[in-house]
Design an enzyme around this catalytic site. Structure first.
Site, PDB file in Angstrom:
ATOM      1  N   GLY A 185      -5.291  -3.738  -2.312  1.00  0.00           N
ATOM      2  CA  GLY A 185      -6.748  -3.686  -2.343  1.00  0.00           C
ATOM      3  C   GLY A 185      -7.384  -4.785  -3.172  1.00  0.00           C
ATOM      4  N   ASN A 216      -2.423   2.760   6.626  1.00  0.00           N
ATOM      5  CA  ASN A 216      -2.697   3.834   5.669  1.00  0.00           C
ATOM      6  C   ASN A 216      -4.203   3.867   5.454  1.00  0.00           C
ATOM      7  OD1 ASN A 216      -2.960   5.552   3.521  1.00  0.00           O
ATOM      8  ND2 ASN A 216      -1.867   4.246   2.049  1.00  0.00           N
ATOM      9  N   GLU A 265       5.391  -2.360  -1.909  1.00  0.00           N
ATOM     10  CA  GLU A 265       3.974  -2.623  -2.146  1.00  0.00           C
ATOM     11  C   GLU A 265       3.750  -2.929  -3.621  1.00  0.00           C
ATOM     12  OE1 GLU A 265       1.332  -0.635   1.044  1.00  0.00           O
ATOM     13  OE2 GLU A 265       1.600   0.786  -0.572  1.00  0.00           O
ATOM     14  N   SER A 281      -2.723  -6.083   0.676  1.00  0.00           N
ATOM     15  CA  SER A 281      -3.648  -7.109   1.184  1.00  0.00           C
ATOM     16  C   SER A 281      -3.124  -7.828   2.433  1.00  0.00           C
ATOM     17  CB  SER A 281      -4.003  -8.108   0.072  1.00  0.00           C
ATOM     18  OG  SER A 281      -4.666  -7.436  -0.986  1.00  0.00           O
ATOM     19  N   GLU A 326      -0.849   4.872  -5.449  1.00  0.00           N
ATOM     20  CA  GLU A 326      -2.043   5.633  -5.858  1.00  0.00           C
ATOM     21  C   GLU A 326      -1.677   7.074  -6.195  1.00  0.00           C
ATOM     22  OE1 GLU A 326      -4.321   4.582  -2.406  1.00  0.00           O
ATOM     23  OE2 GLU A 326      -4.395   2.515  -3.138  1.00  0.00           O
ATOM     24  N   LYS A 329      -5.910   5.925   3.808  1.00  0.00           N
ATOM     25  CA  LYS A 329      -6.304   6.492   2.505  1.00  0.00           C
ATOM     26  C   LYS A 329      -7.411   7.533   2.726  1.00  0.00           C
ATOM     27  CE  LYS A 329      -4.554   2.318   0.456  1.00  0.00           C
ATOM     28  NZ  LYS A 329      -4.577   1.325  -0.622  1.00  0.00           N
ATOM     29  N   HIS A 388       3.239   6.761  -2.584  1.00  0.00           N
ATOM     30  CA  HIS A 388       2.319   5.618  -2.670  1.00  0.00           C
ATOM     31  C   HIS A 388       1.902   5.409  -4.125  1.00  0.00           C
ATOM     32  CE1 HIS A 388      -1.260   3.161  -2.191  1.00  0.00           C
ATOM     33  NE2 HIS A 388      -0.752   2.804  -1.028  1.00  0.00           N
TER      34      HIS A 388
HETATM   35  P1  13P Z   1      -4.510  -2.913   1.183  1.00  0.00           P
HETATM   36  O1  13P Z   1      -3.954  -3.416   2.502  1.00  0.00           O
HETATM   37  O2  13P Z   1      -5.929  -2.460   1.272  1.00  0.00           O
HETATM   38  O3  13P Z   1      -4.244  -3.878   0.079  1.00  0.00           O
HETATM   39  O4  13P Z   1      -3.689  -1.572   0.829  1.00  0.00           O
HETATM   40  C1  13P Z   1      -2.308  -1.594   0.890  1.00  0.00           C
HETATM   41  C2  13P Z   1      -1.806  -0.209   0.774  1.00  0.00           C
HETATM   42  O5  13P Z   1      -1.904   0.416  -0.267  1.00  0.00           O
HETATM   43  C3  13P Z   1      -1.195   0.397   1.958  1.00  0.00           C
HETATM   44  O6  13P Z   1      -0.537   1.575   1.636  1.00  0.00           O
END
Ligand code: 13P
Length: 252
Positions: free
Chosen positions: A172, A9, A166, A212, A96, A11, A94
């Site tokens: 992150g 992803n 997740e 992560s 976010e 983003k 997601h």
């Molecule tokens: P990270 O791998 O940067 O922690 O992000 C995970 C994520 O949100 C994947 O959709």
């Protein structure tokens, strides 16, 4: 036997030119991997990504979808539009999007239906916040997200679905869940799906861990019986680290 799936992803990262370069590099690095590899660039880089991935085992997915197929919805992108571009997957719900754009289990449900209408495979994200985990509500939150977001499907759709567990506190932050914690939540999600749609469909559904994920910790997740891959954020932006995750997952 479920085929593992590692999805990146991206983003809000990468222009079309950058997407082309990343995928061109990735193609050299993940050649014959026995896992499904998916990259999810921003909408604006999807066409370039599909072109760059042509002829390889890398599939392309979007990061969101709107729940109607067309209409007066300024700024939105529909399933038929994504399908036409050559997308095969679509991330939905997601954390976010839930946090910054007001997505709920109800909107997730509509988007999942829209993805299936356009023959896109949804990658549906669920997971608890830190406060919910500390309050001992992890499984309860997952239960609600699964029951409300993944209702009214057919067993055949569930068998094709991808779910990504997740935990929000692991995204992150560099602070990944342990393999044991991820297995507990993911095993529970599979049991909920079995209760809703039957054991056969639930056993075919692929469930990823996300948060992560790095080359150094992917093996810990792949070793667990219910974890079928990963949804990778930061580490998917670099072809070498993403390929290392894919190739380690393929060894499992
Ligand atoms: P990270 O791998 O940067 O922690 O992000 C995970 C994520 O949100 C994947 O959709």
């Amino acid at each position: 036997m479920r085929r593992p799936i590692i999805a990146g992803n991206w983003k809000m990262h990468k222009t079309s030119a950058e997407a082309r370069r990343l995928i061109t590099d990735l193609k050299q690095l993940v050649g014959g991997a026995q896992v499904e590899v998916v990259v999810c660039p921003p909408f604006t880089a999807l066409a370039a990504a599909v072109a760059a991935a042509a002829g390889s085992n890398i599939s392309v997915g979007a990061q969101d979808i709107f729940w109607e197929d067309e209409g007066a919805y300024t700024g939105e992108i529909s399933g038929p539009m994504l399908k036409e571009l050559g997308c095969r997957y679509c991330i939905i719900g997601h954390s976010e999007r839930r946090q910054y754009f007001g997505e709920t289990n109800a909107t997730v449900k509509k988007k999942v239906q829209a993805a299936f209408r356009s023959e896109l495979t949804p990658i549906v994200c669920v997971g608890e916040t830190l406060a919910e985990r500390e309050a001992g509500q992890t499984l309860e939150v997952c239960r609600r997200q699964v029951e409300e977001g993944l209702g009214d499907l057919t067993p055949e759709q569930v068998a094709r679905l991808v779910v990504a567990y997740e935990p929000v506190w692991a995204i992150g932050t560099g602070k990944n869940a342990t393999g044991e914690d991820a297995q507990e939540a993911i095993g529970y999600i599979r049991e909920r799906l079995a209760a809703m749609y039957g054991r056969e469909a639930a056993d075919k559904c692929r469930i990823q861990y996300g948060g992560s994920v790095k080359p150094e910790n992917i093996a810990e997740f792949m070793a667990r019986p219910d974890i079928d891959g990963a949804l990778v954020g930061g580490a998917s932006l670099d072809p070498i680290s993403f390929a290392a995750i894919v190739n380690t997952a393929a060894e499992d």
